[in-house]
Design an enzyme around this catalytic site. Structure first.
Site, PDB file in Angstrom:
ATOM      1  N   THR A 183      -0.116  14.031   4.887  1.00  0.00           N
ATOM      2  CA  THR A 183      -1.241  13.131   4.638  1.00  0.00           C
ATOM      3  C   THR A 183      -1.889  12.769   5.956  1.00  0.00           C
ATOM      4  OG1 THR A 183       0.117  11.141   4.791  1.00  0.00           O
ATOM      5  CG2 THR A 183      -0.061  12.184   2.623  1.00  0.00           C
ATOM      6  N   GLU A 327      -1.397  14.781  -2.186  1.00  0.00           N
ATOM      7  CA  GLU A 327      -0.274  14.751  -3.119  1.00  0.00           C
ATOM      8  C   GLU A 327      -0.572  15.433  -4.455  1.00  0.00           C
ATOM      9  OE1 GLU A 327      -0.007  10.861  -0.677  1.00  0.00           O
ATOM     10  OE2 GLU A 327      -1.548  12.231  -1.418  1.00  0.00           O
ATOM     11  N   LYS A 437     -11.682  -8.911  -1.464  1.00  0.00           N
ATOM     12  CA  LYS A 437     -11.361 -10.007  -2.380  1.00  0.00           C
ATOM     13  C   LYS A 437     -11.979 -11.284  -1.834  1.00  0.00           C
ATOM     14  CE  LYS A 437      -7.876 -11.579  -5.560  1.00  0.00           C
ATOM     15  NZ  LYS A 437      -6.494 -11.417  -6.070  1.00  0.00           N
ATOM     16  N   TRP A 442     -12.856  -9.563  -7.035  1.00  0.00           N
ATOM     17  CA  TRP A 442     -12.908  -8.266  -6.377  1.00  0.00           C
ATOM     18  C   TRP A 442     -14.352  -7.805  -6.194  1.00  0.00           C
ATOM     19  CZ3 TRP A 442      -8.598  -7.091  -4.168  1.00  0.00           C
ATOM     20  CH2 TRP A 442      -7.372  -7.346  -4.767  1.00  0.00           C
TER      21      TRP A 442
END
Length: 542
Positions: A183, A327, A437, A442
């Site tokens: 990654t 992944e 936030k 949100w």
């Protein structure tokens, strides 16, 4: 009752033999400083066999890690098949990683051999004394600025040249490791993902599906997304399966060179991150270039702004929004109009195409509340974390005892926040770490970015949350104007543009104009750099 089907191993050897024996005259092209380098799948197959023989003679055995540090080229494509088909593991190294991450990855994987493009040799030479597992460096092409620190080393053509053009390929277990990739390591050390022959085989078939990328023999494929990260989104492997012509850009990634490659080779399918296509669209506003051969360009890595989809549509270019991760091999979903959506108004069609769309056959998904863990309703409003599973989804990280939290109950926790509509199509609203936030509510930085990039004077935009003494966090918009509008755009103009589209409390506290947005090693906006740079900005403005 027991199955009576043949026990046929799903390995990359099948794709290799198909390409060589059924499509030997099909072409593989690589851009160079001069004329493109051209040869056929038939010649490629002979060189893949020579490379396998050379690796065997050099002491590479089943399970050894063979690393690459290179651009998208025909030699890299030879490695894509020679290494796994002989039983070793292809480990593609990201050439844009920070030095400490590169050293960590090579040592964690215990790479035995590294193949490196000549012009990238100096990047490896700086750390040659920190790679104790590496026993050989193979230099691909001229290394004009090398100092000789990579030892022992050999030229690629010398390495393979004396070996036979045939090879006695071993019978492989389909569940054995074929490749690995780490990654991009945005937080902590990068994590290794190991792909099996079976997973790459099935992923390639997913790419070839009509409701996947529909890759076929008649296609001419230009993978701009780097081969050193996430398997170039599966296109090199899929191309070999079906015998499609391949065009590799080498190190030439500027919009003009890419556009000319598409025009010259009559490319039908290409794939890259949004920043590449933003550059192409900007170029097409100034230059007359024939890109009419393109049937689709696939775009992922970060959210595709709706304005980019609309802009390319006006140039008669179909951009398909894709989603995936290292992944997930990586292709997991694509956004295509369904049959009953083709008569919708164009604005509604663009909105649908801006979603991440429908997961491919073979991929299961669920979106769960980040606090309760329960699945959210498919109401296109309720946020939750996207989780996926399937035969080409990783179930753990390599050499990492702390994987359990990421791979819970047989699901990969992606870290992406999504909503699902009544048709079961996905829209990612942010990464969990990038959501803003504010006052307990949100705000999607991705949605704000997409809207801002719809402004005709804006080239790129990145929104980050910065600390606020009252609201905890507030959004800050960092905007790159198009060059011709650098001194002709204001913060208030951007905010006025946003007001009809978002709630008042979603409006950024400020808009700042910058020359360029920092990018990660794979071309995504590097928000952690901007957050660090402006973490005191909000408080200083109060």
């Amino acid at each position: 009752m027991q199955s009576l089907m043949m026990d046929y191993p799903l390995t990359l050897q099948h794709a290799f033999h198909r390409a060589v024996h059924i499509f030997p005259r099909k072409e593989i092209v690589t851009q160079t400083d001069g004329e493109p380098y051209r040869y056929t799948y038939g010649a490629w197959g002979e060189r893949v066999a020579q490379l396998a023989g050379a690796l065997k003679q050099a002491g590479v055995v089943e399970g050894d890690r063979v690393a690459t540090f290179g651009w998208n080229t025909y030699r890299h494509f030879e490695l894509y098949y020679a290494v796994p088909c002989m039983g070793a593991i292809l480990h593609t190294l990201n050439i844009r990683l920070f030095a400490e991450q590169l050293v960590y990855i090579v040592n964690d994987a215990q790479d035995k051999v590294i193949f490196v493009d000549g012009d990238l040799v100096p990047l490896l030479e700086e750390h040659a004394d920190q790679f104790p597992s590496v026993q050989l460096y193979v230099i691909m092409g001229e290394a004009a600025h090398a100092t000789g620190k990579l030892q022992p080393s050999v030229d690629y053509e010398t390495f393979i040249g004396s070996h036979p053009t045939t090879y006695d390929w071993p019978r492989l277990n389909e569940n054995s490791a074929a490749a690995m990739c780490y990654t991009s390591g945005t937080t902590g050390n990068p994590k290794g993902v190991v792909y099996s022959h079976r997973s790459i085989y099935l992923h390639s078939m997913g790419v070839c599906l009509a409701d996947g990328a529909a890759v076929a023999e008649r296609d001419v494929i230009l993978p701009i997304v780097p081969m050193f990260h996430a398997n170039a989104w599966g296109f090199p492997h899929a191309a070999a399966f079906v015998g499609a012509k391949l065009v590799f850009p080498g190190r030439f990634m500027d919009p003009m060179r890419i556009a000319r490659m598409i025009e010259r080779e009559r490319v039908t399918v290409s794939a890259a991150v949004p920043t590449i296509w933003i550059g192409i669209l900007n170029l097409l506003g100034k230059e007359q270039i024939d890109l009419s051969s393109l049937r689709a360009i696939y775009c992922g890595g970060s959210a595709v702004p709706q304005a980019l989809i609309e802009g390319l549509y006006q140039k008669h270019i179909n951009i398909v929004h894709a989603w995936g991760m290292t992944e997930t091999s990586p292709l997991a979903s694509l956004s295509k109009l369904r049959s009953y959506q083709e008569d919708l108004p164009s604005e509604e069609q663009f909105r649908i195409k801006a979603r991440q769309g429908t997961v491919l056959p073979g991929v299961d998904f669920r979106v769960v509340d980040m606090e309760t863990g329960q699945e959210v309703p498919w109401d296109n409003q309720t946020f939750g974390e996207l989780q996926v599973r399937g035969p080409w989804i990783a179930r753990a990280y390599y050499n990492d005892s702390e994987s359990a939290a990421k791979f819970a109950e047989g699901w990969l926790r992606t870290g992406d926040v999504a909503v699902v509509d009544e048709d079961g199509t996905l829209q990612l609203v942010d990464r969990t770490k990038d959501l803003v936030k504010s006052g307990g509510e949100w705000i999607s930085s991705v949605e704000l970015e997409g809207l801002i990039m719809g402004h005709p004077k804006v080239l790129e935009a990145c929104v980050v949350g910065i600390p606020h003494p009252k609201w905890a966090e507030r959004p800050l918009a960092c905007v790159v104007p198009k060059p011709e509008f650098a001194d002709q755009i204001s913060a208030e103009e951007i905010l006025d543009y946003l007001r009809p589209h978002v709630a008042k409390w979603w409006l950024p506290d400020d808009v700042i104009f910058i020359e360029a947005i920092p990018k990660t090693s794979v071309g995504k906006f590097d928000k952690k750099v901007l957050r660090k740079q402006y973490e005191m900005y909000s408080m200083s403005q109060d």
